[in-house]
Design an enzyme around this catalytic site. Structure first.
Site, PDB file in Angstrom:
ATOM      1  N   ARG A  61       0.832  -1.207   0.000  1.00 16.41           N
ATOM      2  CA  ARG A  61       0.000   0.000   0.000  1.00 16.41           C
ATOM      3  C   ARG A  61       0.867   1.257   0.000  1.00 16.41           C
ATOM      4  NH1 ARG A  61      -3.946   2.255   4.526  1.00 16.41           N
ATOM      5  NH2 ARG A  61      -5.283   3.568   3.247  1.00 16.41           N
ATOM      6  N   HIS A  65       0.605   4.281  -2.759  1.00 16.13           N
ATOM      7  CA  HIS A  65       0.330   5.654  -2.355  1.00 16.13           C
ATOM      8  C   HIS A  65       1.496   6.580  -2.692  1.00 16.13           C
ATOM      9  CE1 HIS A  65      -3.396   5.300   0.373  1.00 16.13           C
ATOM     10  NE2 HIS A  65      -3.313   4.220  -0.385  1.00 16.13           N
ATOM     11  N   GLY A  71       4.845  10.419  -8.522  1.00 17.63           N
ATOM     12  CA  GLY A  71       5.619   9.272  -8.957  1.00 17.63           C
ATOM     13  C   GLY A  71       6.382   8.620  -7.820  1.00 17.63           C
ATOM     14  N   ASN A  93      -4.141   8.966   4.122  1.00 16.79           N
ATOM     15  CA  ASN A  93      -2.909   8.212   4.366  1.00 16.79           C
ATOM     16  C   ASN A  93      -2.682   7.890   5.840  1.00 16.79           C
ATOM     17  OD1 ASN A  93      -2.048   8.006   1.688  1.00 16.79           O
ATOM     18  ND2 ASN A  93      -0.984   9.982   1.756  1.00 16.79           N
ATOM     19  N   PRO A 163      -7.135   7.026  -4.757  1.00 16.41           N
ATOM     20  CA  PRO A 163      -8.495   6.496  -4.978  1.00 16.41           C
ATOM     21  C   PRO A 163      -9.301   6.497  -3.689  1.00 16.41           C
ATOM     22  CG  PRO A 163      -6.851   5.077  -6.007  1.00 16.41           C
ATOM     23  CD  PRO A 163      -6.100   6.061  -5.162  1.00 16.41           C
ATOM     24  N   HIS A 193      -5.474  -5.954  -3.609  1.00 14.36           N
ATOM     25  CA  HIS A 193      -6.387  -6.122  -2.479  1.00 14.36           C
ATOM     26  C   HIS A 193      -6.660  -7.587  -2.174  1.00 14.36           C
ATOM     27  CE1 HIS A 193      -8.334  -1.827  -2.399  1.00 14.36           C
ATOM     28  NE2 HIS A 193      -7.094  -1.855  -1.943  1.00 14.36           N
ATOM     29  N   SER A 249      -8.518 -15.890   2.082  1.00  9.04           N
ATOM     30  CA  SER A 249      -7.050 -15.992   2.126  1.00  9.04           C
ATOM     31  C   SER A 249      -6.443 -14.599   2.214  1.00  9.04           C
ATOM     32  CB  SER A 249      -6.525 -16.728   0.889  1.00  9.04           C
ATOM     33  OG  SER A 249      -7.035 -16.151  -0.306  1.00  9.04           O
TER      34      SER A 249
END
Length: 327
Positions: A61, A65, A71, A93, A163, A193, A249
């Site tokens: 993650r 982010h 970038g 965040n 997002p 995800h 899982s």
């Protein structure tokens, strides 16, 4: 053999050198200055992951982010000061886990011990993102290196770049396309995800106020809806409660994520919309139907290389410590 989705978008894998937004990345970038950097990072991240099972999804993650804002320049790793609220403290965040930050700092320390002042935090994060996918049972890939660490990290730059849990497909695609990524890249990268968790507050609207007060998202599987309401009650619940994206899982990198979308068990609206919208449903079905994961793994690698090659042409350097700018 590399299997490639042909329904939407095309990809071109980099050869020896990648040129993206002014940056030159190479698989041999540290061959003379720090030839063992990959092994050093892998060992360090493996040790961190062994201590905590949240390290893998946390680092993945962090990488996303970071890449989405200016970038891949490790600006997400900078800590705020009295004079500057950094990216990591932007509201979206603040749920990033400290375990991920700590693992990258330990890897940086290990790399600095072997090759002081040579390897950027941005490259360490890119290598670590690959490693945690592998540790979770996913595919490996060649990470192209040569990124610089950014000299700016401001929460003001994050607005509109991350997002949202309730983003629709148009909003998601606008964000990804601004980075030169295709709509198929969007579907594939969302597959990250398959590991990790989300907090209740990210999907409460789907449970209790979807179109009007008291309404639920009709695309949610009824059994999942009932289960989520138990775990995330409208009143009196613990806001820190987390729910797995992939309940079957949550720590294994596989294509169950896409199978969940087919049955209305995507946790976030921004997940489920990938199946609900006919534009991307075909890609989801292809990825879900691959019995040995190959289609997902091969194409996820291509999209991760593309995301990792989103770099800035702004000035940069190699930080001594990943959480603060050089003095």
């Amino acid at each position: 053999m590399m299997l490639r989705l042909a329904l939407l978008g095309t990809w071109v894998l980099c050869g020896i050198v990648c040129m993206v937004m002014g940056a030159k990345l190479s698989k041999d970038f540290y061959s003379d200055t720090c030839p063992d950097v990959g092994d050093i990072v892998t060992r360090s991240i493996a040790a961190s992951a062994a201590r905590s099972n949240v390290v893998a999804p946390s680092i993945l993650r962090l990488f996303f982010h970071d890449a989405l804002v200016q970038g891949c320049d490790a600006s997400i790793l900078i800590s705020s000061t009295a004079d500057n609220e950094a990216e990591r403290d932007y509201v979206e965040n603040k749920s990033l886990r400290q375990e991920g930050f700590d693992a990258i700092e330990r890897a940086k320390h290990d790399v600095e011990s072997a090759c002081p002042g040579v390897v950027s935090c941005a490259d360490i994060l890119a290598l670590a993102a690959r490693d945690v996918v592998v540790f979770s049972g996913g595919p490996s890939w060649e990470v192209f290196l040569g990124r610089k660490d950014g000299l700016i990290s401001s929460s003001k730059l994050v607005e509109g770049r991350i997002p949202q849990a309730n983003s629709d497909l148009r909003q998601l695609y606008q964000l990804f396309s601004s980075l030169g990524l295709s709509i198929t890249d969007l579907v594939l990268l969302s597959g990250a995800h398959t590991i990790g968790f989300s907090h209740c507050d990210q999907f409460m609207g789907r449970l209790y106020s979807f179109n009007s007060p008291g309404s639920s998202d009709p695309s949610l599987d009824p059994d999942l809806l009932a289960s989520l309401k138990q775990e995330c009650p409208m009143e009196g619940g613990d806001p820190s409660t987390v729910v797995a994206f992939d309940e079957k899982s949550p720590f294994t990198f596989d294509n169950n994520y896409y199978r969940d979308l087919q049955s209305g068990r995507g946790l976030l609206f921004s997940d489920q919309v990938l199946f609900n919208d006919e534009t991307t449903r075909g890609v989801v079905n292809q990825l879900a139907s691959s019995p040995d994961q190959t289609l997902f793994f091969d194409n996820f690698v291509i999209s991760m290389v593309a995301l990792g090659n989103v770099t800035s042409d702004l000035p940069g350097n190699v930080r001594q410590v990943c959480s603060r700018f050089n003095q």
